[in-house]
Design a protein around this motif. Structure first.
Motif, PDB file in Angstrom:
ATOM      1  N   ALA A 169       0.811  -1.360   0.139  1.00  0.00           N
ATOM      2  CA  ALA A 169       0.009   0.154   0.024  1.00  0.00           C
ATOM      3  C   ALA A 169       0.963   1.274  -0.089  1.00  0.00           C
ATOM      4  O   ALA A 169       0.590   2.415  -0.847  1.00  0.00           O
ATOM      5  CB  ALA A 169      -1.082  -0.051   1.336  1.00  0.00           C
ATOM      6  N   SER A 170       1.947   1.355   0.660  1.00  0.00           N
ATOM      7  CA  SER A 170       2.969   2.340   0.714  1.00  0.00           C
ATOM      8  C   SER A 170       3.673   2.478  -0.610  1.00  0.00           C
ATOM      9  O   SER A 170       3.520   3.664  -1.392  1.00  0.00           O
ATOM     10  CB  SER A 170       4.210   2.176   1.639  1.00  0.00           C
ATOM     11  OG  SER A 170       3.558   2.188   3.173  1.00  0.00           O
ATOM     12  N   LEU A 171       4.139   1.384  -1.424  1.00  0.00           N
ATOM     13  CA  LEU A 171       4.459   1.357  -2.624  1.00  0.00           C
ATOM     14  C   LEU A 171       3.424   1.908  -3.672  1.00  0.00           C
ATOM     15  O   LEU A 171       3.984   2.545  -4.393  1.00  0.00           O
ATOM     16  CB  LEU A 171       4.988   0.147  -2.950  1.00  0.00           C
ATOM     17  CG  LEU A 171       6.231  -0.434  -2.386  1.00  0.00           C
ATOM     18  CD1 LEU A 171       6.882  -1.666  -3.145  1.00  0.00           C
ATOM     19  CD2 LEU A 171       7.083   0.725  -1.900  1.00  0.00           C
ATOM     20  N   ARG A 172       2.312   1.679  -3.655  1.00  0.00           N
ATOM     21  CA  ARG A 172       1.385   2.210  -4.607  1.00  0.00           C
ATOM     22  C   ARG A 172       1.072   3.778  -4.668  1.00  0.00           C
ATOM     23  O   ARG A 172       0.976   4.373  -5.446  1.00  0.00           O
ATOM     24  CB  ARG A 172      -0.043   1.619  -4.356  1.00  0.00           C
ATOM     25  CG  ARG A 172      -0.223   0.067  -4.842  1.00  0.00           C
ATOM     26  CD  ARG A 172      -1.687  -0.486  -4.916  1.00  0.00           C
ATOM     27  NE  ARG A 172      -2.380  -0.384  -3.417  1.00  0.00           N
ATOM     28  CZ  ARG A 172      -2.311  -1.233  -2.435  1.00  0.00           C
ATOM     29  NH1 ARG A 172      -1.553  -2.491  -3.067  1.00  0.00           N
ATOM     30  NH2 ARG A 172      -2.892  -1.424  -1.482  1.00  0.00           N
ATOM     31  N   ARG A 173       1.719   4.368  -3.213  1.00  0.00           N
ATOM     32  CA  ARG A 173       1.757   5.846  -3.419  1.00  0.00           C
ATOM     33  C   ARG A 173       3.004   6.334  -3.507  1.00  0.00           C
ATOM     34  O   ARG A 173       2.969   7.536  -4.112  1.00  0.00           O
ATOM     35  CB  ARG A 173       1.199   6.165  -1.920  1.00  0.00           C
ATOM     36  CG  ARG A 173      -0.253   5.919  -1.963  1.00  0.00           C
ATOM     37  CD  ARG A 173      -0.933   5.495  -0.312  1.00  0.00           C
ATOM     38  NE  ARG A 173      -2.066   5.424  -0.183  1.00  0.00           N
ATOM     39  CZ  ARG A 173      -2.812   4.012  -0.513  1.00  0.00           C
ATOM     40  NH1 ARG A 173      -1.826   3.044  -0.827  1.00  0.00           N
ATOM     41  NH2 ARG A 173      -4.105   3.989  -0.575  1.00  0.00           N
ATOM     42  N   ASP A 174       4.065   5.542  -3.419  1.00  0.00           N
ATOM     43  CA  ASP A 174       5.552   6.114  -3.414  1.00  0.00           C
ATOM     44  C   ASP A 174       6.207   5.027  -3.846  1.00  0.00           C
ATOM     45  O   ASP A 174       6.839   4.351  -2.697  1.00  0.00           O
ATOM     46  CB  ASP A 174       5.873   6.995  -2.233  1.00  0.00           C
ATOM     47  CG  ASP A 174       7.267   7.579  -2.371  1.00  0.00           C
ATOM     48  OD1 ASP A 174       7.861   7.454  -3.586  1.00  0.00           O
ATOM     49  OD2 ASP A 174       7.540   8.558  -1.854  1.00  0.00           O
ATOM     50  N   PRO A 175       6.510   4.276  -5.019  1.00  0.00           N
ATOM     51  CA  PRO A 175       7.191   3.358  -5.343  1.00  0.00           C
ATOM     52  C   PRO A 175       8.703   3.183  -4.672  1.00  0.00           C
ATOM     53  O   PRO A 175       9.285   2.143  -4.565  1.00  0.00           O
ATOM     54  CB  PRO A 175       7.244   3.136  -6.982  1.00  0.00           C
ATOM     55  CG  PRO A 175       6.084   3.971  -7.332  1.00  0.00           C
ATOM     56  CD  PRO A 175       6.057   5.341  -6.172  1.00  0.00           C
ATOM     57  N   HIS A 176       9.446   4.321  -4.607  1.00  0.00           N
ATOM     58  CA  HIS A 176      10.926   4.169  -4.109  1.00  0.00           C
ATOM     59  C   HIS A 176      10.988   4.693  -2.667  1.00  0.00           C
ATOM     60  O   HIS A 176      12.018   5.557  -2.200  1.00  0.00           O
ATOM     61  CB  HIS A 176      11.568   4.925  -5.203  1.00  0.00           C
ATOM     62  CG  HIS A 176      11.398   4.355  -6.276  1.00  0.00           C
ATOM     63  ND1 HIS A 176      11.312   5.476  -7.455  1.00  0.00           N
ATOM     64  CD2 HIS A 176      11.399   3.287  -6.806  1.00  0.00           C
ATOM     65  CE1 HIS A 176      11.195   4.651  -8.808  1.00  0.00           C
ATOM     66  NE2 HIS A 176      11.295   3.191  -8.107  1.00  0.00           N
ATOM     67  N   HIS A 177      10.038   4.800  -1.922  1.00  0.00           N
ATOM     68  CA  HIS A 177       9.855   5.131  -0.397  1.00  0.00           C
ATOM     69  C   HIS A 177      10.980   4.628   0.347  1.00  0.00           C
ATOM     70  O   HIS A 177      10.741   3.355   0.455  1.00  0.00           O
ATOM     71  CB  HIS A 177       8.249   5.218   0.059  1.00  0.00           C
ATOM     72  CG  HIS A 177       8.344   6.073   1.336  1.00  0.00           C
ATOM     73  ND1 HIS A 177       8.900   5.847   2.707  1.00  0.00           N
ATOM     74  CD2 HIS A 177       7.663   7.296   1.538  1.00  0.00           C
ATOM     75  CE1 HIS A 177       8.511   6.391   3.480  1.00  0.00           C
ATOM     76  NE2 HIS A 177       7.745   7.575   3.020  1.00  0.00           N
ATOM     77  N   GLY A 209      15.798  -3.033  -8.652  1.00  0.00           N
ATOM     78  CA  GLY A 209      14.690  -2.743  -9.353  1.00  0.00           C
ATOM     79  C   GLY A 209      14.425  -1.043  -9.575  1.00  0.00           C
ATOM     80  O   GLY A 209      13.289  -0.880 -10.261  1.00  0.00           O
ATOM     81  N   ALA A 210      15.051  -0.422  -8.795  1.00  0.00           N
ATOM     82  CA  ALA A 210      14.791   0.872  -8.691  1.00  0.00           C
ATOM     83  C   ALA A 210      15.774   1.634  -9.862  1.00  0.00           C
ATOM     84  O   ALA A 210      16.852   0.895  -9.893  1.00  0.00           O
ATOM     85  CB  ALA A 210      14.826   1.479  -7.446  1.00  0.00           C
ATOM     86  N   LEU A 216      17.839   3.261  -2.638  1.00  0.00           N
ATOM     87  CA  LEU A 216      17.578   2.194  -2.140  1.00  0.00           C
ATOM     88  C   LEU A 216      18.633   0.916  -2.173  1.00  0.00           C
ATOM     89  O   LEU A 216      18.421   0.037  -1.630  1.00  0.00           O
ATOM     90  CB  LEU A 216      16.175   1.292  -3.039  1.00  0.00           C
ATOM     91  CG  LEU A 216      15.074   2.150  -2.868  1.00  0.00           C
ATOM     92  CD1 LEU A 216      13.850   1.686  -3.724  1.00  0.00           C
ATOM     93  CD2 LEU A 216      14.597   2.337  -1.404  1.00  0.00           C
ATOM     94  N   GLY A 217      19.588   1.420  -2.734  1.00  0.00           N
ATOM     95  CA  GLY A 217      20.958   0.600  -2.527  1.00  0.00           C
ATOM     96  C   GLY A 217      21.437   0.369  -1.147  1.00  0.00           C
ATOM     97  O   GLY A 217      22.179  -0.788  -0.914  1.00  0.00           O
ATOM     98  N   GLN A 218      20.943   1.303  -0.322  1.00  0.00           N
ATOM     99  CA  GLN A 218      21.238   1.067   1.166  1.00  0.00           C
ATOM    100  C   GLN A 218      20.714  -0.075   1.752  1.00  0.00           C
ATOM    101  O   GLN A 218      21.307  -0.850   2.636  1.00  0.00           O
ATOM    102  CB  GLN A 218      20.641   2.203   2.105  1.00  0.00           C
ATOM    103  CG  GLN A 218      20.798   2.115   3.489  1.00  0.00           C
ATOM    104  CD  GLN A 218      19.880   2.839   4.523  1.00  0.00           C
ATOM    105  OE1 GLN A 218      18.662   2.996   4.172  1.00  0.00           O
ATOM    106  NE2 GLN A 218      20.456   3.522   5.394  1.00  0.00           N
ATOM    107  N   LEU A 219      19.439  -0.732   1.211  1.00  0.00           N
ATOM    108  CA  LEU A 219      18.899  -1.926   1.629  1.00  0.00           C
ATOM    109  C   LEU A 219      19.978  -3.261   1.445  1.00  0.00           C
ATOM    110  O   LEU A 219      19.850  -3.920   2.373  1.00  0.00           O
ATOM    111  CB  LEU A 219      17.838  -2.198   0.815  1.00  0.00           C
ATOM    112  CG  LEU A 219      16.586  -1.265   0.877  1.00  0.00           C
ATOM    113  CD1 LEU A 219      15.542  -1.623  -0.120  1.00  0.00           C
ATOM    114  CD2 LEU A 219      15.977  -1.054   2.375  1.00  0.00           C
ATOM    115  N   VAL A 220      20.770  -3.186   0.501  1.00  0.00           N
ATOM    116  CA  VAL A 220      21.959  -4.221   0.388  1.00  0.00           C
ATOM    117  C   VAL A 220      22.856  -4.263   1.555  1.00  0.00           C
ATOM    118  O   VAL A 220      23.220  -5.186   2.206  1.00  0.00           O
ATOM    119  CB  VAL A 220      22.355  -4.013  -1.083  1.00  0.00           C
ATOM    120  CG1 VAL A 220      23.488  -5.077  -1.107  1.00  0.00           C
ATOM    121  CG2 VAL A 220      21.484  -4.501  -2.334  1.00  0.00           C
ATOM    122  N   ALA A 221      23.280  -2.869   1.954  1.00  0.00           N
ATOM    123  CA  ALA A 221      24.430  -2.781   2.941  1.00  0.00           C
ATOM    124  C   ALA A 221      23.532  -3.148   4.315  1.00  0.00           C
ATOM    125  O   ALA A 221      24.154  -3.717   5.176  1.00  0.00           O
ATOM    126  CB  ALA A 221      24.474  -1.227   2.748  1.00  0.00           C
TER     127      ALA A 221
END
Length: 325
Positions: A169-177, A209-210, A216-221
């Motif tokens: 639901a968050s992503l539908r409003r802001d895909p790269h939040h 995917g972004a 969002l590269g932070q997620l990997v770290a």
């Protein structure tokens, strides 16, 4: 850790190094203003600052700055009564109740939290959920209530399926939040309801995917740091220094903070700090040094509190010395 400290004593002595300090505002000049207004129970200013930051520009950081202020729960109730049709007071009250709930629970391990603490924790999160759903219904384009519901859902243990729906639901409003992705990463960690495999897969899929240049590269770290934290001393160092982990960190950095389209903005400072810590732990000194240089001595509590919860700046300085910066 001791070895890193010893090496850092030799490499880190130079006079041009910026003084390390925790940046509680994460580089956002509106944070101290809205925090001061919340402390003064100045709803008019809080409202003006929040209204000036549209949902499309991610105002969750500002909301959290208000929500972390003790006493907001008292005066915001009067605002809600005076403005029964307004969404923003309910959103602020909900975020405050989330923070207030975690204050009751504390950061202790579950076995060390009393039944009374858990009861208060759950009551405050349940109250927050009620208001968040009200706001989500009134403001269908807002991301913030769904972001809040991701956090309450983890605390209330709603389960992976409902948690995933709230994230989507968050992503539908802001895909790269970034915040929404950070919360879902925690949800799929082994320590909550997931596994290392699910966590790493989610992090890579989200990051790559972004478009290049997003944060969002932070997620990997973060996924590698979470994996490292879950291991005992010895295996943790061997894991984080594996060649494939170092390569993974480099690839993620190339797609985010080192990408030519990456722009300094909200969240950028924390992401630089995250890569600085991950690269330093992994032994990629050159990459760590570049990240430390970019932060200019501005320390974010996350992720450094993983190393020193009472003094994140101290941990930052030790690893910056190791990197020779």
């Amino acid at each position: 850790m001791a070895l890193l400290r010893d090496v850092g004593i030799t490499l880190g002595r130079w006079t041009g190094r910026p003084v390390a300090r925790v940046d509680e505002d994460a580089g956002d000049p509106d944070v101290p203003r809205v925090r001061a207004a919340a402390e003064a129970a100045d709803w008019a200013t809080v409202r003006d600052v929040l209204d000036a930051r549209p949902e499309s520009e991610d105002r969750t950081g500002l909301l959290w700055a208000v929500g972390d202020v003790a006493g907001v729960e008292r005066w915001i109730a009067d605002v809600m009564a005076a403005e029964p049709d307004a969404s923003l007071p309910r959103l602020v009250a909900a975020i405050r109740h989330i923070s207030w709930g975690w204050e009751a629970r504390t950061g202790a391990r579950a076995k060390d939290v009393s039944r009374e603490q858990f009861q208060t924790f759950h009551e405050r999160l349940a109250t927050a959920e009620t208001w968040l759903y009200e706001v989500a219904e009134r403001e269908p384009g807002w991301t913030s209530p769904w972001y809040g519901l991701q956090i309450t859902g983890r605390g209330l243990q709603v389960g992976p399926e409902i948690a995933r729906r709230r994230f989507e639901a968050s992503l539908r409003r802001d895909p790269h939040h970034l915040g929404a992705h950070q919360q879902q990463l925690q949800q799929v960690c082994e320590k909550w309801s997931g596994s290392h495999e699910e966590m790493h897969a989610f992090a890579r899929a989200s990051a790559f995917g972004a478009p290049g240049g997003t944060l969002l590269g932070q997620l990997v770290a973060v996924a590698h740091l979470e994996h490292w934290l879950a291991l005992d001393s010895g295996p943790d160092a061997r894991y984080i220094s594996r060649p494939e982990v170092i390569a993974s960190l480099g690839e993620a950095a190339d797609h985010s903070i080192r990408h030519p389209d990456c722009v300094r903005g909200r969240g950028w400072l924390q992401v630089q700090n995250t890569f600085a810590m991950a690269f330093a732990l992994a032994g990629d000194v050159a990459s760590a040094r570049a990240c430390f240089r970019a932060t200019e001595g501005r320390v974010t509590e996350f992720p450094w509190y993983y190393l020193d919860g009472s003094d994140p700046a101290k941990a930052y300085k030790e690893y910056r010395s190791y990197a020779g910066r």
